[in-house]
Every structure is written in structure tokens, then in C-alpha cells.
Design an enzyme around this catalytic site. Structure first.
Site, PDB file in Angstrom:
ATOM      1  CG  ASN A 108     -13.723  -2.864  40.678  1.00  9.24           C
ATOM      2  OD1 ASN A 108     -14.928  -2.651  40.561  1.00  9.24           O
ATOM      3  ND2 ASN A 108     -12.836  -2.277  39.891  1.00  9.24           N
TER       4      ASN A 108
ATOM      5  CD  GLU B  38     -15.716   3.316  34.812  1.00  5.12           C
ATOM      6  OE1 GLU B  38     -14.804   2.780  35.473  1.00  5.12           O
ATOM      7  OE2 GLU B  38     -16.453   4.223  35.245  1.00  5.12           O
TER       8      GLU B  38
ATOM      9  CB  CYS C 281     -12.027  -0.951  34.141  1.00  4.91           C
ATOM     10  SG  CYS C 281     -12.590   0.540  34.985  1.00  4.91           S
TER      11      CYS C 281
ATOM     12  CD  GLU D 245     -20.184   6.532  34.579  1.00  3.25           C
ATOM     13  OE1 GLU D 245     -21.337   6.061  34.529  1.00  3.25           O
ATOM     14  OE2 GLU D 245     -19.216   5.914  35.084  1.00  3.25           O
TER      15      GLU D 245
END
Length: 493
Positions: A164, A260, A295, A473
Site C-alpha cells: 500500500n 505490524e 492497516c 516502530e
């Protein structure tokens, strides 16, 4: 020949010259000679072929990275930081061409992808500034001992990136491993590999051979990276099934893993929230620009019954600004889904939502512009009267589908918010700061916005709980997780 991506834009589309595997400071043909064609999801046009790595190619890349690591770990933190800043400069210099390439390759609109260049460059600069902060500490043991800790790089780190935001993830997730002194192997997303290759052309030569490496490939390539005994850590941005597969694959070598993963994220609006602001936040948080393929999208909107109708009406008005179009056109506000498989998945969920009894408020079908007939376009879709038991409410769709819930009992609402397998982000809307903070502690998610949605902030730890992932992160926590701690004791007796 690419001829449907807007003629004026096509002339400026800078495809990577090299389509091989980049490791050890040079380009290589795949051992088995396999190249896979990439097509634009918006037009169906061919963007050329890309080398596909197998396990033998991964072995070669890892060995090259190990050689690079031996040099890079001895490079001073200040020198590492300087090279990362130069990489950031090059990313900004080539921002438009990288954004155009991603727009053509993954389907997200150029007007949004251009922001990815700034995000990626800023991340490199952030970690460049932290390169000297990889510090240990002293431990008081009395007059007969000097005890201290040292943080050392792990070795070779592999990053498996999502489709993405291909070049943004490649750039931004390179900062921490490299600043800490590790060598890096990036696996480009198989649906959109081209910008990672172009990135290797641009910034790869900055670093000693083997320090910065890029390979493309499918499942075989990813599994080989995860299982390789000389990969010290794997980082993934991807789906929950892929994350679970990586965890299983990392067991034998007991390597570090950062994940993630997906989200089924909630936006909660209390009675005192401004309906118009909530609607703007809900639409922004859904990331309709890139078809909800995020996400962190707030795909579940919980509206108190006193403001439900007003917010829903405003949401319908807000989504009118998102019109599917050719992603390389600067006027386009909403791009395409990345593949036929993803398109079909989203359409199945739309059909499922209707069969489950949810009310389709707007959208629910593919774009009706005949010029978009070769691409994977779906209009912004909003469902109302969604209930917590519906699959529409529980499973990540990764598409432009927003589900709206009506609530009156706070306890039941919070139970529904938390009663999913995911826990990545959440958005809370209220003018009562006590209520906002209390709710933030009760919602099971790793990243919370209050009276906001969607934005990330440099230096703040991003990550989820439950099946939304492991680790954090975009912060110093990411940098430190790219190191290992060693204790040294000196006897003074």
C-alpha cells in the site's frame, strides 16, 4: 507500451532501468532466470518484468549483506547518520518520480503518494539523528568492579514490506536498522516491486557494498529470508496470516521479529462531539484515498444515538469528495485496489454485509466511468445498522468499506470495540478530557487518537496489540530493537 496512464504523466514515468536483484553493491540475474510481469492495477498495462528471487538468490544476498555488515558496524555513528541524511536528500530530490512510479504500480493516487516521500525522508533524518543514541549504561557494583552495558547491532536484518505504500515503507523502515549499524535486505511487495528497485538505483551506491540490498520475489523468497540462519531479525508490514507464518518460520533460528499487522480499528464518538468534525475524522481515518488499504484505517465507527443520524449524513457528504480515477492523474482523489484478488475480496464483503442485514448507505459497486474499465476500482462504501456479530464488523476487509454502529450503553459499546482479534489503532471523539483519557485506557489498541485520526507523528511509537502485531516502530524503540545488549564486568581487585 504504457498508454493509458495519462499521456502527459506517462512521459514522466521513470521506470527502474535495472530489474534484477540488488545485493553486494551490484545488480544480479536470478539464478533460475525467472522474471515476473508487473501490471498497473488501474489500467492493466504492463510495467515490465522483475527478477524473482528463490532460496539460492536469498543465500547470495545474505552472504553479501554479512560482508557489508562487517564494514558497516565499524563505521562511526556520525558517518552512518551523514549517509542516511544524504539518502533522505535523494528521496526528496526524486519524490515526484517515486510517487508516480508507486501510483502506476500499486494504484494509490499521486497526490497522496507524493507525501510518502516526505514521510520517508523525515524518518531517515530522524534515525540519522539517533545514531549516536545507541547507548549502554553503568551498573554500580561497589569499588571492586566496573560494570557497564554495550548496545551492538544484530547483524543482517530483513524487511518484508506491504504494497500500500511501497517506497515509503522501504525508505522509512530502513532508517533504524542502518542507523544502528546493521546490514539490510528489503523484500519488495510482490504486487508492486518497482519503486523499491528504483530506490536501490538511487541510494544503494551511497553505502558500502552489501549494506543496502533489495530483492523481489514471492512466497519462496519470503520464506527463505525468514528461515535463513544468518538473518538476525525480520520485520513485516502485512497480514495476520503472513505474520503468523513468519513467527513459525523464525522459531528454529530464534531470530527477533517485528510485526505490524492488520486492524479492525474503532472510532468512538460521544454525545458531546461535534458531528461535522466526527464525520471529517471518520472519513479521513478510513483512508479512502488509497481505497481503505491501510492497516490503521478506522473502519468501525461507533456513534452515540444522539448524534448518529447527523454524523452519518455528514459522512455521506464527505465521501463524495473521493472519486475513483487514474492514480497518476494529480486531480484523482481515490485510486484503485492493488489486484483482482483484492477487488474480488472487497466485493464479496460488500455482498456479505448486505446479506447479514447491514444497510448500504452509499457505494457498494465498482466505478462506472468507462475509462476505468480495465482497473480495480470500487466506490467509497458506507454501511449503517452494523452489529458486532456480523463478519463485516469483525474481519479486516482492507478496502473502502466503512461500517457504522449506533450505541447508547457505554459498557456494551466498549465491549464491542474490544471484542475483535485486532488492536492497532483507535480514535476517540469527545470534549470531556476525563472521559477521553478513561476511554483511552479501556480501548485495547496500541495507538490512540483523541479528537483526531489517521496521522502519524515522528518519534511516537506505532504498533498494535493482540493480533495486530509485535513491537513498536517509528520511534527510538524501533532503533533499540535493532540492537542487542551486552554486559561487561571489569574486576578492579
Amino acid at each position: 507500451m504504457i498508454n493509458r496512464l495519462q499521456p502527459s504523466v506517462t512521459e514522466r514515468l521513470r521506470l527502474p532501468i535495472n530489474r534484477g536483484l540488488y545485493y553486494g553493491g551490484s545488480w544480479h540475474e536470478p539464478e533460475d532466470g525467472v522474471y515476473v510481469e508487473t501490471r498497473s492495477p488501474a489500467s492493466g498495462e504492463s510495467l515490465g518484468e522483475t527478477a524473482w528471487a528463490d532460496s539460492v538468490d536469498v543465500d547470495h544476498a545474505v552472504e553479501a549483506a554479512r560482508e557489508g555488515f562487517r564494514v558497516w558496524r565499524e563505521t562511526t555513528p556520525v558517518a552512518r547518520g551523514a549517509l542516511l541524511r544524504e539518502a533522505a536528500r535523494l528521496v526528496r530530490q526524486h519524490a515526484e518520480e517515486l510517487a508516480l512510479l508507486d501510483a502506476a504500480d500499486c494504484g494509490n493516487p499521486i497526490r497522496e503518494m507524493i507525501k510518502d516521500a516526505e514521510i520517508g525522508a523525515t524518518a531517515l533524518e530522524y534515525f540519522a539523528g539517533l545514531a549516536t543514541e545507541v547507548k549502554g549504561y553503568t551498573v554500580p557494583l561497589g569499588p571492586d568492579h566496573l560494570n557497564f552495558t554495550i548496545r551492538e547491532p544484530l547483524g543482517v536484518i530483513a524487511r518484508i514490506n506491504a504494497y500500500n505504500h511501497p517506497f515509503m515503507f522501504a525508505v522509512s523502515r530502513a532508517g533504524a536498522p542502518l542507523a544502528a549499524g546493521n546490514a539490510l535486505i528489503i523484500k519488495s511487495p510482490e504486487q508492486a516491486p518497482l519503486s523499491s528497485l528504483r530506490l536501490a538505483e538511487l541510494i544503494g551506491p551511497l553505502f558500502p557494498p552489501g549494506v543496502f540490498n533489495v530483492v523481489s520475489g514471492g512466497r519462496t523468497c519470503g520464506e527463505a529470508l525468514v528461515a535463513h540462519p544468518h538473518i538476525a531479525k525480520v520485520g513485516l508490514i502485512g497480514s495476520v496470516p503472513t505474520g503468523k507464518a513468519i513467527l513459525r518460520g523464525a522459531v528454529d533460528s530464534m531470530k527477533k521479529v517485528t510485526l505490524e499487522l492488520g486492524g479492525k480499528n474503532a472510532l468512538i464518538a460521544y454525545p458531546d462531539a461535534d458531528p461535522d468534525k466526527v464525520a471529517v475524522g471518520a472519513v479521513r481515518g478510513m483512508n479512502f484515498s488509497w481505497c481503505g488499504q491501510s492497516c490503521g484505517s478506522t473502519s468501525r465507527v461507533f456513534l452515540h444515538d444522539s448524534i448518529h443520524d447527523a454524523v452519518l449524513d455528514a459522512i455521506v457528504e464527505q465521501v463524495k469528495a473521493f472519486v475513483p480515477g487514474i492514480p497518476t492523474d494529480p486531480a484523482t482523489t481515490m485510486g484503485s485496489l492493488v489486484s483482482e484478488a483484492q477487488f474480488n475480496k472487497v466485493m464479496r464483503f460488500i455482498t456479505l454485509g448486505q446479506s447479514e442485514g447491514a444497510r448500504l448507505v452509499t457505494g457498494g459497486n465498482s466505478a462506472d466511468d468507462p475509462h476505468l474499465g480495465n482497473g480495480y476500482f470500487i466506490k467509497p462504501t458506507v454501511f449503517a445498522d452494523v452489529t458486532p456479530a456480523m463478519r463485516l464488523a469483525r474481519e479486516e476487509i482492507f478496502g473502502p468499506v466503512l461500517s457504522v454502529f449506533k450505541w447508547s450503553d457505554e459498557v456494551e459499546m466498549l465491549r464491542a470495540v474490544n471484542d475483535v482479534d485486532y488492536g492497532l489503532t483507535a480514535s476517540i471523539w469527545t470534549q470531556d478530557i476525563n472521559k477521553a483519557l478513561r476511554t483511552a485506557t479501556q480501548v485495547e489498541a496500541g495507538y490512540i487518537w483523541i479528537n483526531g485520526s489517521g496521522k502519524h507523528f515522528v518519534g511516537t511509537p506505532f504498533g498494535g496489540c493482540k493480533q495486530s502485531g509485535l513491537g513498536r516502530e517509528e520511534s527510538i524503540e524501533e532503533l533499540l530493537d535493532c540492537t542487542q545488549l551486552k554486559n561487561v564486568n571489569i574486576s578492579l581487585e
